[in-house]
Every structure is written in C-alpha cells, then in structure tokens.
Design a protein around this motif. Structure first.
Motif, PDB file in Angstrom:
ATOM      1  N   LYS A  69       0.594  -0.749  -0.352  1.00  0.00           N
ATOM      2  CA  LYS A  69       0.063   0.181  -0.113  1.00  0.00           C
ATOM      3  C   LYS A  69       0.630   1.402  -0.329  1.00  0.00           C
ATOM      4  CE  LYS A  69      -3.404  -2.394   2.721  1.00  0.00           C
ATOM      5  NZ  LYS A  69      -4.613  -3.067   4.023  1.00  0.00           N
ATOM      6  N   SER A  70       0.629   2.282  -0.711  1.00  0.00           N
ATOM      7  CA  SER A  70       1.412   3.620  -0.558  1.00  0.00           C
ATOM      8  C   SER A  70       1.693   3.577   0.937  1.00  0.00           C
ATOM      9  CB  SER A  70      -0.513   4.833  -0.531  1.00  0.00           C
ATOM     10  OG  SER A  70      -0.647   5.186   0.042  1.00  0.00           O
ATOM     11  N   LYS A  71       1.219   3.880   1.708  1.00  0.00           N
ATOM     12  CA  LYS A  71       2.342   4.340   2.626  1.00  0.00           C
ATOM     13  C   LYS A  71       3.153   3.551   3.717  1.00  0.00           C
ATOM     14  CE  LYS A  71      -0.872   8.514   3.760  1.00  0.00           C
ATOM     15  NZ  LYS A  71      -1.458   9.448   4.393  1.00  0.00           N
ATOM     16  N   GLU A  72       2.962   2.052   3.217  1.00  0.00           N
ATOM     17  CA  GLU A  72       4.080   1.387   3.759  1.00  0.00           C
ATOM     18  C   GLU A  72       5.100   1.071   3.307  1.00  0.00           C
ATOM     19  OE1 GLU A  72       0.386  -2.727   3.879  1.00  0.00           O
ATOM     20  OE2 GLU A  72       1.195  -2.181   3.035  1.00  0.00           O
ATOM     21  N   ASN A  73       5.670   0.757   4.333  1.00  0.00           N
ATOM     22  CA  ASN A  73       7.649   0.439   4.782  1.00  0.00           C
ATOM     23  C   ASN A  73       8.248  -0.432   3.284  1.00  0.00           C
ATOM     24  OD1 ASN A  73      10.001   0.674   4.837  1.00  0.00           O
ATOM     25  ND2 ASN A  73       9.719   0.664   6.994  1.00  0.00           N
ATOM     26  N   HIS A  74       8.804   0.377   2.169  1.00  0.00           N
ATOM     27  CA  HIS A  74       8.992  -0.656   1.122  1.00  0.00           C
ATOM     28  C   HIS A  74      10.678  -0.929   2.038  1.00  0.00           C
ATOM     29  CE1 HIS A  74       7.419   1.151  -2.500  1.00  0.00           C
ATOM     30  NE2 HIS A  74       6.306   1.328  -1.031  1.00  0.00           N
ATOM     31  N   ALA A  75      10.952  -1.135   3.595  1.00  0.00           N
ATOM     32  CA  ALA A  75      11.951  -2.269   3.598  1.00  0.00           C
ATOM     33  C   ALA A  75      12.390  -3.258   3.663  1.00  0.00           C
ATOM     34  CB  ALA A  75      13.214  -1.245   4.469  1.00  0.00           C
ATOM     35  N   VAL A  76      13.119  -3.958   3.175  1.00  0.00           N
ATOM     36  CA  VAL A  76      12.927  -5.747   3.525  1.00  0.00           C
ATOM     37  C   VAL A  76      13.717  -6.552   4.499  1.00  0.00           C
ATOM     38  CG1 VAL A  76      13.271  -7.712   2.287  1.00  0.00           C
ATOM     39  CG2 VAL A  76      11.822  -6.383   0.524  1.00  0.00           C
ATOM     40  N   SER A  77      13.300  -7.397   5.153  1.00  0.00           N
ATOM     41  CA  SER A  77      13.945  -8.070   6.200  1.00  0.00           C
ATOM     42  C   SER A  77      14.205  -9.269   5.822  1.00  0.00           C
ATOM     43  CB  SER A  77      13.770  -7.705   7.174  1.00  0.00           C
ATOM     44  OG  SER A  77      12.933  -6.758   8.391  1.00  0.00           O
ATOM     45  N   ILE A  78      15.161 -10.140   5.912  1.00  0.00           N
ATOM     46  CA  ILE A  78      15.419 -11.932   5.299  1.00  0.00           C
ATOM     47  C   ILE A  78      15.982 -12.658   6.400  1.00  0.00           C
ATOM     48  CG2 ILE A  78      17.204 -11.088   4.034  1.00  0.00           C
ATOM     49  CD1 ILE A  78      15.527 -13.283   2.094  1.00  0.00           C
ATOM     50  N   CYS A  79      16.160 -13.486   6.372  1.00  0.00           N
ATOM     51  CA  CYS A  79      16.422 -14.096   7.503  1.00  0.00           C
ATOM     52  C   CYS A  79      17.530 -15.311   7.267  1.00  0.00           C
ATOM     53  CB  CYS A  79      15.915 -14.112   9.037  1.00  0.00           C
ATOM     54  SG  CYS A  79      14.376 -14.948   8.351  1.00  0.00           S
ATOM     55  N   PRO A  80      18.215 -15.262   6.046  1.00  0.00           N
ATOM     56  CA  PRO A  80      19.160 -17.194   6.233  1.00  0.00           C
ATOM     57  C   PRO A  80      19.506 -17.075   7.065  1.00  0.00           C
ATOM     58  CG  PRO A  80      19.614 -14.412   4.525  1.00  0.00           C
ATOM     59  CD  PRO A  80      18.611 -14.387   5.541  1.00  0.00           C
ATOM     60  N   GLY A  81      20.067 -18.598   6.616  1.00  0.00           N
ATOM     61  CA  GLY A  81      21.133 -18.895   7.549  1.00  0.00           C
ATOM     62  C   GLY A  81      22.475 -18.686   6.665  1.00  0.00           C
ATOM     63  N   PRO A  82      24.040 -18.981   7.005  1.00  0.00           N
ATOM     64  CA  PRO A  82      24.687 -19.167   6.532  1.00  0.00           C
ATOM     65  C   PRO A  82      25.373 -19.518   6.011  1.00  0.00           C
ATOM     66  CG  PRO A  82      25.543 -19.177   8.883  1.00  0.00           C
ATOM     67  CD  PRO A  82      23.418 -19.148   8.439  1.00  0.00           C
ATOM     68  N   ASN A  83      24.408 -20.814   4.898  1.00  0.00           N
ATOM     69  CA  ASN A  83      25.024 -21.662   4.187  1.00  0.00           C
ATOM     70  C   ASN A  83      25.009 -20.743   2.846  1.00  0.00           C
ATOM     71  OD1 ASN A  83      25.338 -24.391   3.708  1.00  0.00           O
ATOM     72  ND2 ASN A  83      23.885 -24.960   3.120  1.00  0.00           N
ATOM     73  N   LEU A  84      24.105 -19.799   3.001  1.00  0.00           N
ATOM     74  CA  LEU A  84      23.278 -19.297   1.569  1.00  0.00           C
ATOM     75  C   LEU A  84      24.157 -19.250   0.616  1.00  0.00           C
ATOM     76  CD1 LEU A  84      20.946 -19.037  -0.136  1.00  0.00           C
ATOM     77  CD2 LEU A  84      20.171 -17.278   0.921  1.00  0.00           C
ATOM     78  N   ALA A  85      25.423 -18.316   1.285  1.00  0.00           N
ATOM     79  CA  ALA A  85      26.316 -17.726   0.819  1.00  0.00           C
ATOM     80  C   ALA A  85      27.171 -18.654  -0.571  1.00  0.00           C
ATOM     81  CB  ALA A  85      27.791 -17.310   1.853  1.00  0.00           C
ATOM     82  N   TYR A  86      27.022 -19.988  -0.195  1.00  0.00           N
ATOM     83  CA  TYR A  86      28.076 -20.630  -1.302  1.00  0.00           C
ATOM     84  C   TYR A  86      27.137 -20.762  -2.290  1.00  0.00           C
ATOM     85  CZ  TYR A  86      30.941 -21.138   3.346  1.00  0.00           C
ATOM     86  OH  TYR A  86      30.768 -20.876   4.746  1.00  0.00           O
ATOM     87  N   PHE A  87      25.374 -20.484  -2.556  1.00  0.00           N
ATOM     88  CA  PHE A  87      24.825 -20.669  -3.734  1.00  0.00           C
ATOM     89  C   PHE A  87      24.826 -19.489  -4.032  1.00  0.00           C
ATOM     90  CE2 PHE A  87      23.895 -24.239  -0.257  1.00  0.00           C
ATOM     91  CZ  PHE A  87      23.423 -24.907  -1.806  1.00  0.00           C
ATOM     92  N   ASP A  88      25.199 -19.057  -5.658  1.00  0.00           N
ATOM     93  CA  ASP A  88      25.881 -17.667  -6.004  1.00  0.00           C
ATOM     94  C   ASP A  88      24.733 -16.907  -7.267  1.00  0.00           C
ATOM     95  OD1 ASP A  88      27.500 -19.401  -7.752  1.00  0.00           O
ATOM     96  OD2 ASP A  88      28.760 -18.392  -6.875  1.00  0.00           O
TER      97      ASP A  88
END
Length: 599
Positions: A468-487
C-alpha cells in the motif's frame, strides 16, 4: 514418504505460498501463520489469480485472526487438490508436470524405478497399466504450518483482556485446527504451557482407529533434552508428537537458539541411540493419559519421525544424515530462497542474495524477542535501521504489534524495536552513570533491534505488487549462513537434482561441511560471550561459559571418533575438511587459553 527433504518455514512471507508451487510435486513445505494480515491479503491475491470467490474477513470481525487463517489454509488445500487432479489427467508427455513429478523423485524411490521402467516400455497393455499405477501413486506434499510459541501476544479490546484463547498463538492454532488440512503444526521456540494445553481442545490431534492422526504435532527442537521435556508435557495431556525436527542451534535461518555448546552431530547421535527408549517412555505416559480420558487403550501409534535441518548444502551431507543418523528426512531451507519457483522473494533481494559473501551473513541481536536472529547485511531493512540510528532517530513505527512483549516502561506491552521503547530505554541508560564505553555498548544493543513484523512480509508484498502507498518498502530477510555458497538463481529441478546428487551446483566452492561451519559459529559465539564477561562479569555467566566450552570440547572428541569411523571415500571428511576442523579446534584452544573465566 515421497521425498527425503522438506522446505521449512522461511520467515513470515518467503514460504507463504510455497505449497501452491511445490506440493503438486510431492514436496512438503511449511507456511508461517503468525501474520493474519499477510495471510488475508495473500488470500485475496490468490483468489483473484485463480478466479476463486473471495469474501473479506475484516480485522474487526469476531475471531478474525483464526478465521483468516482457516480460510487461507482451506484455499491452499483446495487449489493443491485441484492441481493433483489435473496432474492425473495429463499424459506422460516429457514436458508435462506429470512427468516432472516422477522425474524429481529420488533415485531409490520405488515409484521413480517404475517411472524409469515406463520410459523403456513399448506402447500396449503393459504400459497403460503401468501409467495407471503411477498416477494412482501420486500424493501431494503436506501443507504444514508453523507457530512460534513465543509469539503469543495477549490481546485487548478497549483495555479489556480478550482471554487466553485469543492470544496470538492460540488463535493461530485454532485457525489451523479448524481448517480441512490433514497435515502438521510445527511448534518452535520452546514450551508454551498455555498453547500446549489448548491443543487438547481439538479432536483432530487424536488418533483414528488405525493410529493415524488427522492433524499431527511436530516439535522443532535444538537438543534431545528439550525435546524429551516438551514431549513428556504433551504426552501427559494425551497428545502425541509425531516428529522431532532437530535444527542446528546456530547454522540455520530465522531465529537461532544456541545450545549450551552441544553440536549437531552429538545431538543427532543422542536421538539415534535413544529413539526406542524415548518412544517407550513417551508412549507409556501417553497411553495412561489416553486411558484416563477415554477409558480405552490407544490404537498402535507409529514411531516418532526424526528429521534435521540447518546448513545442509550437498547431496553427500543430505544422504549421510539420513543413513548414519537414521533420519526420516532432512530440511533444506535457505538455498530455496534462490529458487523463484518455490519461494517468494522480490527481485532486488534476490539479486542481493546472489551477490552475497560469507561476511554478509551474521548472527545478530536484531529480534525484539530477545532471541538470536540470523541477519543479512545487504537487506534494505538493516540499511534503513542504521540510517535511522545515524540520524539520531532510532527505532521503527510499530504498526502490527505481534512482538509487543516488553512492559519495562508501560502497562501494556510494547515492542523493543519501536521508536517509543528505544527512546525511553536510551534516556534511562544515559541517566544511569555508565562509563562512555559501557553506555555506547548498551545503546548499540538497544538500537540493533529491528522491526520484523513488517520487514519479513514486505518481500511478498513487493513480489505480488500488494504494497500500500504508505507502507514501508524495506525488506528484512533471515537466511542461514549456508546461503553464502549458493550464488545464482536456480530452477526447482536444478535444486532438487543437487539435493539428490544428480548434479552439483556448488562445484568448485570452498565450503566447510555443515559440521565444521556450525562448529566455527559456536566458537565465534563463545568468543562474544567471553568478551561480554570482560565488560560485565557475573558468576552465572561465567558458569555458563565454562559449561559451554566443555561441551564444545566434548564435541571435538565426538567428531574425531566419527572421522575415524566413516567411509574414507566421503568428501564430507576428506583431508581438506579435517584440516578445517583442526584449525577451528585450535582456535577454540587458543581462545580458552587466552581468556581466564572463573566461577
């Protein structure tokens, strides 16, 4: 079981519609039912996309939270059932979803064998019969739901408490219990007596005559002891735990529940060694409670399933966990964030994940719940939080209030990530006479808190243009450190082929095995705890640190024995991985040597 992996819950919104994408291929996944506003907006969106009738359930309607959850889960179930029916009407054409269903199965699955046989069979009666047999074998993946037991805010109307049955967790459970799903509720974050007792209210958690439960209970746990304690509480209430989902304390996504130094290998070994004894002990308690309630003995109940998740990254690791620890399945979470066919991630966040490095993933104190939280430095929400701190205006507007648990300064609970709380807390700290170093450290802990209620939904809203127009556009995400090896982004087939060893999307990556990565994370965690003791000593904390390092040393001895006894052909413990292990172990030794902790 169709597949030997499942997709765990991913934040609030990242797996919100995953069942619609993967259940028709026999893949089970978990939907968060924390945020009923997200759920209601997704129901409206999906209903429109699939031309389903939609009647809004307003926030002000009676029992709105539970009704929204029930309606959404029923919609998912209806659409997945229709997908399966459509699948069975298809021909075995190479490009069809019908063929994809069987092509994705693990190679040792009996129906995969029959499918491969079908591909070699000439047209005729035998092939037609085999096609019919295969179609009849098709089963959808489960649509499981997750309730985080600590997210259980009390709710009020004009200052009047609405009662225990209307707290957030209990209303969510009611929403699932009243749905027409035949699946499981995954309860995470520990024991909630109020929630555990409420499970007794719903008949679907009781077995049918054949011992099958219409709805099952899964406990997500971080060690054997806590699993047994929680399961005993439930068994004494006549409630059976169908699965223990063991998650690495630190090598995981989302909230992280550090054990007292217990590592995943020794934990899984304890489950393996005690599986039968655990079943017998719990079944005895359960049988007595069942008899007291019904005046009859319970039907035969299947043994608990044991699964594990957290940091698994290769087919060899996956298979080793299943074979060596005799697991029923394993969870693959964070890597699926890079699979648009399976999860709900907006384009910018996808690109940030693709280009991330190991340094972008870290364990933080960002969660208002006071539980460690896996954070991502590149997330727009984390960048926004830091900008607010730098501008002298820390904290977030508190609009959803799911994590309002603090009453330090107020009568009604507020959130520690909110502008209000952080202003009050910083003012208190500034008047406490602390040294400049201690004051800076304490304020940093306050302002590190991040609004998760909004940020963990925003990606889904952006993906489907629901912001919606006045909603915050900032995204939080919480992946595990294992994702660093998938690119890179992957197709569903690419990821599943990787899980089952039909291909390797990590070729050439310098990646520690899951045990080494977790070990290193625990050593880093211990260092932070020791640094904290230097700043602010306490006897209780000193005892904890001593116990923690002793358990890590026990883990070292366990892994040394494991390395000596596993197949030397496994790259899981090849020379390179053993060297990594020894470097981490030496780092622990030096850390303890250079830090004196007394109690």
């Amino acid at each position: 079981m169709t597949h030997t992996f499942h997709i765990p819950v991913l934040g609030l919104g990242y797996s919100i519609d995953t069942p619609l994408k993967v259940a028709r291929y026999g893949i089970s996944s978990v939907v968060s039912i924390v945020d009923d506003e997200l759920i209601e907006r997704m129901r409206a969106h999906i209903s429109g996309t699939h031309k389903e009738p939609y009647q809004p359930i307003l926030k002000t309607d009676a029992d709105a939270r539970a009704k929204r959850i029930t309606a959404y889960l029923n919609l998912l179930n209806k659409l997945v059932t229709e997908q399966i029916s459509a699948l069975k009407l298809q021909d075995f054409d190479k490009e069809s979803d019908l063929c994809k269903y069987f092509a994705l199965l693990p190679e040792d699955n009996e129906w995969k064998y029959s499918y491969n046989l079908l591909l070699k069979t000439c047209p005729g009666y035998e092939k037609t019969a085999l096609e019919e047999k295969l179609k009849n074998s098709i089963k959808p993946g489960r649509i499981d739901v997750n309730i985080m037991s600590k997210v259980d805010k009390a709710n009020y109307l004009k200052g009047t408490y609405l009662g225990n049955e209307n707290t957030d967790a209990l209303a969510a459970l009611r929403g699932f219990a009243k749905s027409n799903l035949s699946s499981s509720v995954v309860i995470s974050a520990g024991l909630n007596p109020r929630l555990f007792s409420y499970l007794e209210e719903f008949h679907d958690f009781q077995p049918l005559a054949d011992g099958i439960f219409p709805k099952q209970i899964i406990l997500k746990v971080s060690d054997y002891r806590s699993a047994l304690i929680q399961a005993k509480v439930l068994a004494k209430k006549g409630l059976w735990v169908s699965e223990f989902r063991v998650e690495s304390g630190l090598n995981c996504g989302g909230h992280a529940f550090a054990t007292d130094g217990f590592l995943l290998g020794p934990i899984l070994q304890e489950f393996k060694d005690n599986k039968l004894a655990m079943y017998n002990e719990l079944f005895q308690l359960y049988s007595q409670a069942y008899l007291n309630k019904t005046s009859t003995q319970p039907p035969p109940i299947p043994a608990h399933k044991i699964t594990a998740q957290g940091g698994i990254g290769t087919a060899e690791e996956h298979q080793f966990l299943l074979n060596y620890y005799e697991l029923d399945a394993a969870g693959w979470g964070s890597p699926f964030l890079l699979v648009p066919e399976a999860t709900c991630v907006d384009e910018k966040t996808l690109n940030d994940l693709e280009t991330s490095t190991e340094q972008d993933y870290y364990i933080s104190n960002a969660s208002p719940l006071g539980i460690l939280f896996n954070n991502f430095k590149k997330s727009s929400a984390e960048i926004q939080r830091q900008e607010r701190v730098d501008s002298g205006k820390p904290g977030s507007p508190c609009t959803k209030k799911y994590l309002c648990t603090n009453t330090e300064f107020t009568t009604e609970p507020i959130c520690t990530a909110s502008i209000k709380y952080q202003h009050l807390k910083i003012k208190q700290l500034e008047g406490a006479g602390l040294s400049p170093t201690m004051l800076k450290s304490k304020i940093a802990l306050v302002t590190e808190k991040l609004c998760l209620c909004v940020g963990l939904c925003t990606s889904a809203y952006k993906k489907y243009d629901l912001l919606k127009s006045k909603e915050n556009h900032a995204v939080s995400i919480c992946p595990g450190p294992n994702l660093a090896y998938f690119d890179q982004q992957y197709t569903l087939k690419q990821m599943i082929d990787h899980i089952y060893g039909r291909s390797n999307i990590l070729n050439g990556k310098d990646r520690p095995n899951l045990f080494n990565k977790e070990f290193a994370l625990y050593v880093d965690y211990l260092k932070k705890e020791m640094d904290g003791l230097v700043l602010e000593f306490s006897e209780k904390k000193a005892k904890y640190v001593n116990k923690f390092q002793n358990q890590l040393n026990n883990g070292i001895e366990y892994y040394k024995t494991l390395m000596a006894n596993v197949d030397p052909m496994l790259t899981l413990w090849n020379k390179e991985q053993i060297n990594k292990f020894e470097v981490i172990a030496e780092g622990l030794k030096q850390l303890v040597k250079n830090t004196t902790v007394t109690s």
